[in-house]
Design a protein around this motif. Structure first.
Motif, PDB file in Angstrom:
ATOM      1  N   GLN A 113       0.933  -1.191  -0.037  1.00 59.48           N
ATOM      2  CA  GLN A 113      -0.259  -0.302   0.073  1.00 59.48           C
ATOM      3  C   GLN A 113       0.561   1.498  -0.199  1.00 59.48           C
ATOM      4  O   GLN A 113       0.796   2.533  -0.869  1.00 59.48           O
ATOM      5  N   ASN A 114       1.919   0.938   0.500  1.00 58.59           N
ATOM      6  CA  ASN A 114       2.430   2.306   1.024  1.00 58.59           C
ATOM      7  C   ASN A 114       4.141   2.209  -0.656  1.00 58.59           C
ATOM      8  O   ASN A 114       4.827   2.705  -0.101  1.00 58.59           O
ATOM      9  N   ASP A 115       3.344   1.726  -0.889  1.00 61.27           N
ATOM     10  CA  ASP A 115       4.530   1.381  -2.603  1.00 61.27           C
ATOM     11  C   ASP A 115       5.973   1.535  -2.721  1.00 61.27           C
ATOM     12  O   ASP A 115       6.915   1.913  -2.917  1.00 61.27           O
ATOM     13  N   ASP A 116       6.778   0.724  -1.441  1.00 57.14           N
ATOM     14  CA  ASP A 116       7.404   0.143  -1.500  1.00 57.14           C
ATOM     15  C   ASP A 116       8.225  -1.026  -0.555  1.00 57.14           C
ATOM     16  O   ASP A 116       8.980  -1.469  -0.427  1.00 57.14           O
ATOM     17  N   TYR A 117       6.889  -2.345  -1.385  1.00 65.70           N
ATOM     18  CA  TYR A 117       7.235  -3.960  -1.356  1.00 65.70           C
ATOM     19  C   TYR A 117       9.029  -4.236  -1.961  1.00 65.70           C
ATOM     20  O   TYR A 117       9.260  -4.524  -0.698  1.00 65.70           O
ATOM     21  N   PHE A 118       8.755  -4.005  -3.641  1.00 65.58           N
ATOM     22  CA  PHE A 118      10.666  -3.731  -3.555  1.00 65.58           C
ATOM     23  C   PHE A 118      11.668  -3.434  -2.780  1.00 65.58           C
ATOM     24  O   PHE A 118      12.498  -4.000  -2.837  1.00 65.58           O
ATOM     25  N   GLY A 119      11.337  -1.965  -2.949  1.00 68.43           N
ATOM     26  CA  GLY A 119      12.392  -1.348  -1.948  1.00 68.43           C
ATOM     27  C   GLY A 119      13.277  -2.243  -0.610  1.00 68.43           C
ATOM     28  O   GLY A 119      13.860  -1.997  -0.228  1.00 68.43           O
ATOM     29  N   THR A 120      11.877  -2.396  -0.013  1.00 68.58           N
ATOM     30  CA  THR A 120      12.073  -2.956   1.227  1.00 68.58           C
ATOM     31  C   THR A 120      12.858  -4.460   1.455  1.00 68.58           C
ATOM     32  O   THR A 120      13.403  -4.754   2.170  1.00 68.58           O
ATOM     33  N   ILE A 121      12.020  -4.817  -0.085  1.00 71.89           N
ATOM     34  CA  ILE A 121      12.870  -6.960   0.229  1.00 71.89           C
ATOM     35  C   ILE A 121      14.642  -6.407   0.046  1.00 71.89           C
ATOM     36  O   ILE A 121      15.108  -7.369   0.241  1.00 71.89           O
ATOM     37  N   ALA A 122      14.865  -5.426  -1.232  1.00 71.52           N
ATOM     38  CA  ALA A 122      15.927  -5.382  -2.076  1.00 71.52           C
ATOM     39  C   ALA A 122      16.356  -5.249  -0.467  1.00 71.52           C
ATOM     40  O   ALA A 122      18.028  -4.430  -0.434  1.00 71.52           O
ATOM     41  N   THR A 123      16.198  -3.924   0.019  1.00 66.19           N
ATOM     42  CA  THR A 123      17.033  -3.547   1.462  1.00 66.19           C
ATOM     43  C   THR A 123      17.575  -4.703   2.505  1.00 66.19           C
ATOM     44  O   THR A 123      18.389  -5.281   2.533  1.00 66.19           O
ATOM     45  N   VAL A 124      16.638  -5.640   2.868  1.00 68.93           N
ATOM     46  CA  VAL A 124      16.941  -6.660   2.657  1.00 68.93           C
ATOM     47  C   VAL A 124      17.742  -7.920   2.506  1.00 68.93           C
ATOM     48  O   VAL A 124      18.864  -8.338   3.292  1.00 68.93           O
ATOM     49  N   ILE A 125      17.271  -7.733   0.733  1.00 68.35           N
ATOM     50  CA  ILE A 125      18.447  -8.760   0.238  1.00 68.35           C
ATOM     51  C   ILE A 125      20.137  -8.300   0.436  1.00 68.35           C
ATOM     52  O   ILE A 125      20.917  -8.875   1.158  1.00 68.35           O
ATOM     53  N   SER A 126      19.993  -6.486   0.428  1.00 69.31           N
ATOM     54  CA  SER A 126      21.503  -5.957   0.693  1.00 69.31           C
ATOM     55  C   SER A 126      22.446  -6.827   2.091  1.00 69.31           C
ATOM     56  O   SER A 126      23.170  -6.500   2.417  1.00 69.31           O
ATOM     57  N   LEU A 127      20.807  -6.144   3.006  1.00 66.04           N
ATOM     58  CA  LEU A 127      21.720  -6.584   4.655  1.00 66.04           C
ATOM     59  C   LEU A 127      22.151  -8.117   4.462  1.00 66.04           C
ATOM     60  O   LEU A 127      23.327  -8.284   5.381  1.00 66.04           O
ATOM     61  N   ILE A 128      21.192  -9.063   4.270  1.00 61.52           N
ATOM     62  CA  ILE A 128      21.964 -10.310   3.852  1.00 61.52           C
ATOM     63  C   ILE A 128      23.500 -10.419   2.957  1.00 61.52           C
ATOM     64  O   ILE A 128      24.243 -10.920   3.402  1.00 61.52           O
ATOM     65  N   ARG A 129      23.202  -9.893   1.717  1.00 60.74           N
ATOM     66  CA  ARG A 129      24.537 -10.115   1.362  1.00 60.74           C
ATOM     67  C   ARG A 129      26.170  -8.818   2.500  1.00 60.74           C
ATOM     68  O   ARG A 129      26.612  -9.644   1.863  1.00 60.74           O
ATOM     69  N   GLN A 130      25.537  -8.093   3.127  1.00 64.18           N
ATOM     70  CA  GLN A 130      26.556  -7.439   3.298  1.00 64.18           C
ATOM     71  C   GLN A 130      27.496  -8.539   4.536  1.00 64.18           C
ATOM     72  O   GLN A 130      28.519  -8.821   4.914  1.00 64.18           O
ATOM     73  N   LYS A 131      25.946  -9.144   5.331  1.00 63.98           N
ATOM     74  CA  LYS A 131      26.569 -10.677   6.117  1.00 63.98           C
ATOM     75  C   LYS A 131      27.221 -11.277   5.784  1.00 63.98           C
ATOM     76  O   LYS A 131      28.432 -11.876   6.090  1.00 63.98           O
ATOM     77  N   ILE A 132      26.679 -11.798   4.816  1.00 66.99           N
ATOM     78  CA  ILE A 132      27.574 -12.578   3.753  1.00 66.99           C
ATOM     79  C   ILE A 132      28.732 -11.976   3.635  1.00 66.99           C
ATOM     80  O   ILE A 132      30.127 -12.870   3.496  1.00 66.99           O
ATOM     81  N   ALA A 133      29.373 -11.045   3.284  1.00 60.82           N
ATOM     82  CA  ALA A 133      30.506 -11.159   3.215  1.00 60.82           C
ATOM     83  C   ALA A 133      31.171 -10.975   4.158  1.00 60.82           C
ATOM     84  O   ALA A 133      32.777 -10.580   3.580  1.00 60.82           O
ATOM     85  N   LYS A 134      30.752 -10.663   5.341  1.00 58.38           N
ATOM     86  CA  LYS A 134      31.855 -10.477   6.188  1.00 58.38           C
ATOM     87  C   LYS A 134      31.962 -11.541   6.993  1.00 58.38           C
ATOM     88  O   LYS A 134      33.243 -12.237   6.980  1.00 58.38           O
ATOM     89  N   GLU A 135      31.582 -12.790   6.740  1.00 65.66           N
ATOM     90  CA  GLU A 135      31.247 -14.254   7.245  1.00 65.66           C
ATOM     91  C   GLU A 135      31.774 -15.495   6.279  1.00 65.66           C
ATOM     92  O   GLU A 135      32.746 -15.689   6.650  1.00 65.66           O
ATOM     93  N   CYS A 136      31.602 -14.684   5.008  1.00 66.90           N
ATOM     94  CA  CYS A 136      31.954 -16.045   3.956  1.00 66.90           C
ATOM     95  C   CYS A 136      32.313 -15.016   3.107  1.00 66.90           C
ATOM     96  O   CYS A 136      31.841 -15.278   1.908  1.00 66.90           O
ATOM     97  N   PRO A 137      33.931 -14.202   3.276  1.00 66.06           N
ATOM     98  CA  PRO A 137      34.229 -13.641   2.155  1.00 66.06           C
ATOM     99  C   PRO A 137      34.602 -14.521   0.216  1.00 66.06           C
ATOM    100  O   PRO A 137      34.919 -13.562  -0.458  1.00 66.06           O
ATOM    101  N   ARG A 138      34.749 -15.146   0.353  1.00 70.89           N
ATOM    102  CA  ARG A 138      35.218 -15.902  -0.465  1.00 70.89           C
ATOM    103  C   ARG A 138      34.097 -17.126  -1.116  1.00 70.89           C
ATOM    104  O   ARG A 138      34.379 -17.105  -2.576  1.00 70.89           O
ATOM    105  N   ASP A 139      32.336 -16.794  -1.290  1.00 67.98           N
ATOM    106  CA  ASP A 139      31.764 -17.054  -1.878  1.00 67.98           C
ATOM    107  C   ASP A 139      30.655 -15.984  -3.066  1.00 67.98           C
ATOM    108  O   ASP A 139      29.565 -15.423  -2.791  1.00 67.98           O
ATOM    109  N   ALA A 140      31.152 -15.885  -4.052  1.00 64.51           N
ATOM    110  CA  ALA A 140      31.679 -14.791  -5.082  1.00 64.51           C
ATOM    111  C   ALA A 140      30.298 -14.916  -5.410  1.00 64.51           C
ATOM    112  O   ALA A 140      29.280 -14.162  -5.924  1.00 64.51           O
ATOM    113  N   LEU A 141      30.312 -15.895  -5.697  1.00 66.85           N
ATOM    114  CA  LEU A 141      28.330 -16.238  -6.689  1.00 66.85           C
ATOM    115  C   LEU A 141      27.519 -16.570  -6.168  1.00 66.85           C
ATOM    116  O   LEU A 141      26.237 -15.410  -6.312  1.00 66.85           O
TER     117      LEU A 141
END
Length: 80
Positions: A26-54
């Protein structure tokens, strides 16, 4: 006086139920919110599993796709 203990809930829980999904749509931010969640997951993986490039590349591409959708599209309810 006892010190209050505060707990910050992870952002991942933002899309946890039908009410929160409806709110974001309803607030037209569904995709943006999911993208933010994905970004946080990606950042955590970058810290904890730096070799998992794929995996990092896949999440980065997904984040970009979601931001494209956020910028260019809107979700509408299907007619029953």
């Amino acid at each position: 006086m006892a010190e209050k203990k505060y707990q910050i809930k992870p952002l991942i829980l933002l899309m946890k139920d039908e009410d929160s999904v409806r709110f974001h749509v309803q607030n037209d931010d569904y995709f943006g919110t999911i993208a933010t969640v994905i970004s946080l997951i990606r950042q955590k993986i970058a810290k904890e599993c730096p070799r998992d490039a794929l995996l990092k590349k896949s999440l980065n591409n997904l984040e970009k796709d979601l931001m494209f959708l956020q910028k260019n599209y809107q979700i509408s309810r299907k007619k029953k």
